[in-house]
Each structure stands twice: as C-alpha cells, then as structure tokens.
Design an enzyme around this catalytic site. Sequence first.
Site, PDB file in Angstrom:
ATOM      1  N   SER A 137      71.000  21.116  37.585  1.00 57.25           N
ATOM      2  CA  SER A 137      70.918  22.423  36.739  1.00 57.25           C
ATOM      3  C   SER A 137      72.544  23.178  36.396  1.00 57.25           C
ATOM      4  O   SER A 137      73.447  22.735  36.938  1.00 57.25           O
ATOM      5  CB  SER A 137      70.296  23.371  38.518  1.00 57.25           C
ATOM      6  OG  SER A 137      70.590  24.677  38.142  1.00 57.25           O
ATOM      7  N   GLN A 152      73.419  19.938  43.813  1.00 57.22           N
ATOM      8  CA  GLN A 152      74.767  19.766  44.093  1.00 57.22           C
ATOM      9  C   GLN A 152      75.969  19.007  44.171  1.00 57.22           C
ATOM     10  O   GLN A 152      76.862  19.479  44.061  1.00 57.22           O
ATOM     11  CB  GLN A 152      74.242  20.180  45.757  1.00 57.22           C
ATOM     12  CG  GLN A 152      73.645  21.264  46.610  1.00 57.22           C
ATOM     13  CD  GLN A 152      74.263  22.319  45.906  1.00 57.22           C
ATOM     14  OE1 GLN A 152      75.349  22.663  46.249  1.00 57.22           O
ATOM     15  NE2 GLN A 152      73.776  24.073  46.253  1.00 57.22           N
ATOM     16  N   GLY A 189      67.183  23.603  37.959  1.00 59.89           N
ATOM     17  CA  GLY A 189      66.546  22.235  39.293  1.00 59.89           C
ATOM     18  C   GLY A 189      65.130  23.223  39.499  1.00 59.89           C
ATOM     19  O   GLY A 189      64.891  21.144  39.842  1.00 59.89           O
ATOM     20  N   THR A 190      65.107  23.621  39.660  1.00 66.17           N
ATOM     21  CA  THR A 190      63.152  23.770  40.536  1.00 66.17           C
ATOM     22  C   THR A 190      63.024  23.451  39.445  1.00 66.17           C
ATOM     23  O   THR A 190      61.562  22.051  40.027  1.00 66.17           O
ATOM     24  CB  THR A 190      63.167  25.875  40.958  1.00 66.17           C
ATOM     25  OG1 THR A 190      63.753  25.749  41.326  1.00 66.17           O
ATOM     26  CG2 THR A 190      62.045  25.404  41.314  1.00 66.17           C
ATOM     27  N   THR A 250      60.791  26.718  23.418  1.00 65.07           N
ATOM     28  CA  THR A 250      61.929  27.124  22.301  1.00 65.07           C
ATOM     29  C   THR A 250      63.162  27.152  23.473  1.00 65.07           C
ATOM     30  O   THR A 250      63.064  27.003  24.082  1.00 65.07           O
ATOM     31  CB  THR A 250      61.652  28.020  21.540  1.00 65.07           C
ATOM     32  OG1 THR A 250      60.293  28.161  21.094  1.00 65.07           O
ATOM     33  CG2 THR A 250      62.652  28.827  20.527  1.00 65.07           C
ATOM     34  N   ASN A 265      72.312  20.944  50.196  1.00 66.58           N
ATOM     35  CA  ASN A 265      72.808  21.926  49.620  1.00 66.58           C
ATOM     36  C   ASN A 265      73.246  23.036  50.619  1.00 66.58           C
ATOM     37  O   ASN A 265      74.392  23.767  50.554  1.00 66.58           O
ATOM     38  CB  ASN A 265      71.036  23.241  48.999  1.00 66.58           C
ATOM     39  CG  ASN A 265      70.730  22.809  49.140  1.00 66.58           C
ATOM     40  OD1 ASN A 265      69.682  21.676  49.908  1.00 66.58           O
ATOM     41  ND2 ASN A 265      70.242  23.811  49.951  1.00 66.58           N
ATOM     42  N   CYS A 280      68.992  30.313  49.016  1.00 70.29           N
ATOM     43  CA  CYS A 280      67.447  30.972  49.229  1.00 70.29           C
ATOM     44  C   CYS A 280      67.340  31.756  50.219  1.00 70.29           C
ATOM     45  O   CYS A 280      65.822  32.198  50.570  1.00 70.29           O
ATOM     46  CB  CYS A 280      66.776  29.678  48.111  1.00 70.29           C
ATOM     47  SG  CYS A 280      67.403  29.007  47.551  1.00 70.29           S
TER      48      CYS A 280
END
Length: 380
Positions: A199, A179, A71-72, A237, A151, A325
Amino acid sequence: MKRIYFDYAATTPVLPEVVDSMNPYFTSEYGNASSFHEFGFRARKAIEDSREIVSKFLDTNPESIVFTSGGTESDNLAIFGTFLKNRDKNPHFITTSIEHPAVLNSCQFVEELGADVTYLPVSTEGLVDPLAVEAAITDQTVLISIMYANNEIGTVQPVKEIGQIATSHDIPFHTDAVQAMSSISIDVHANCINLLSASGHKLYAPKGVGIFFIQDSSTILPIMHGGPHEHGIRPSTENVPGIVGLATAIEIISSDMDREATRETELRDYIIDHVLAEIEGSSLNGSRTERLPGNMNFSFEGILGYDLVLVLDREGIAVSTGSACHSTSQKPSQVLHALGVCDALALGTIRASIGRQTTQEEADYFLEKLQDAIKELRAT
Ligand code: PLP
C-alpha cells in the site's frame, strides 16, 4: 506545542519529492492513460515507467505488477479472486489468526460462500510455525495467505520457509506486505511468493494507491468488472499521480533502506530498553528480534491504553492503541488475544511506531512524556 508523530504504522507522511513527482500529473500531464493522443501516451509512459520501478524493487518482471487502490483491495484480489477461480472445487484456505481485517474478513466472506478456512494460531511472540502451515495443507488447499509483518506487534513471519513449503506442495502463497515494504527488501522469487499486497500510504506515498504482485495471472479471477486496464485484472482508469508517487517513494526508500532500517532499529531498541527498565509493570508484545524496525507495542499494568493515547495526544504525541482501524475500540485486541496476553493487560496497550523522520530528540521527549502520563493515570 511540539507535535510528534509516532504512528507511522497507521500511515506515513508523503515525502516532498513524492509530491513534486506527482504534481505534473494533476496539472499539465492529466491525460487518461488509455487515450490515443499525446496526453494519453504520456500518462501511459508514466504508469509503465512506474511499473518498471516497482517490479525492479520486488525483483520481478513488470507484467506481474498490478496497481490497485491500496492494501485492502490487493488482499481482496488475492483471497476472493482465488476463491472465484476455484469456487467449484470445495476450496480450502490457510491463514493465521493475526492477519489484518482485509485478509481476515475476506477469509470469513469466502467461508460464508462455502470455502473452508484454517486460521493458524501463533506463538506468544506472534510467530507462525511453518510446520503447522505444512500440517494444515489438504488436497483442497488453494491458497496460503500469511502476512509478512503484523500491523500491531510488528512481528516478521518466516516468510521464506512458508513460501518454500507452499511451493513444494504447488500451492500459491500470498503475503500481505503492507507493513513490511517500507523497511524490508522483498525478493518475491527468493521467498517463493506468488501473490503480494502493498500500500502506498505505508511507504511515504499517498493514500488510495496500492500494489498487487501476481506471478501468474491465471491463478485468480478479477473481482471487479470493467475495462481492460491493468492486464485485465483490475479495471478502472488508472490513478496516474498516485502510481507515479508510489514509484518515486519506492525509489527513495530503496536507495537507503538498509541504513534507514538500522537507524530505526537502534532508535526503537533505545526506546524499548528505556521503557522496560524505567516503567514498572511494562512489557513488550511481539518478538524482540523478528520485528519491524519501526514497531513498538507496549502493555502497562493498571492503565487503559485508550486513556494513555488521549493523555499523550494532549502532550502532542500521536500513538495508537492498536491498528488504526481499531484505534477507537475499547475491546482487547484480537492479535494480543492470539498471543495469550490477558484482557486486562491487552486493554493497557499502545502501539508506537517510528519512521524516516523520527529523531533521537523525539525519542527522548516521548520517553519523558510517557513516564509522566503513566504516573498521572496510575494516580487517578
Ligand atoms: N494490511 C495491513 C497489514 C495493514 O496494516 C493495512 C492498513 O493498515 C492494510 C492491509 C490495508 O491497507 P489500505 O489501508 O491501503 O487499504
């Protein structure tokens, strides 16, 4: 000791079928998807089949799906990528004050590089007013980035209305759906979404793999430079096992999404009703109705959320104070601050989030231990 996981918003377990689908891509089908031999062809096919599955889920075409590391990275691609594309045009961004740090810090970074950013306030329930979005638009606006669901408090934003406003002004609309995607069917076109982040580890797939939906690849510039992978938008890759696992997880969650969302919503409401009725000085943060099925965020007078997390952990129950976080931070949450929750109450907050494996028995155990923990903390 019984261990109960009520922290699905931090990360979800990887489903056994997802692990099974990934295994061959570690052991026998380990080719590099860019290689020109059978190992490579098979890895390429696995990626393209996965892209097809993800694109069907979002009701779009495979060419608009880019696999990322999470997600980031997808949020950074949306914001920093848009900034790079428009860096000579005095760009203006619109977002909200309750975005995830992956969006907020990206916005702060582009501000440092010369962009203007409007951080919209939210209501006491955590909702953005679409009219405020429209009012913030200027001739320089290059992106509107508003999360699908928060979130910490689980509030689901009026995404469709915001998307329609963005479209009517011809401005790309990005939504962080990290989320939301495990429990809400998202049709990107019906919601006028041009860019979307998701994510794997929030939807029962592994960590380290993500989705970036981009309707028109010319709206951004890449933020990393390397090989021609992922339509030239995201070099490196490809993580074949992760991508295969992500697609398998999406196939599984989409097969019973509505039924599972209803089940989680009922379980969530059962817990919320009992907490509010039985624990004095308790309150729910965020909207009661416009809320993710699995999200609960409670404040309790006279205790510290951090202490409550520790006492519950001693009893085998995993919750968090806010987002993962910030879970070790003893500062009041910025999201609760934006809702107008006072600091003392914000510090007495926990987020409990449930998911596919949560049972009624676990909900009852949680309620019992939560009451005991709060009594214990208030007595000290
Ligand atoms: N956006 C939201 C709303 C999130 O909840 C998270 C993770 O907690 C992220 C972005 C970052 O996702 P990832 O951990 O995959 O980088």
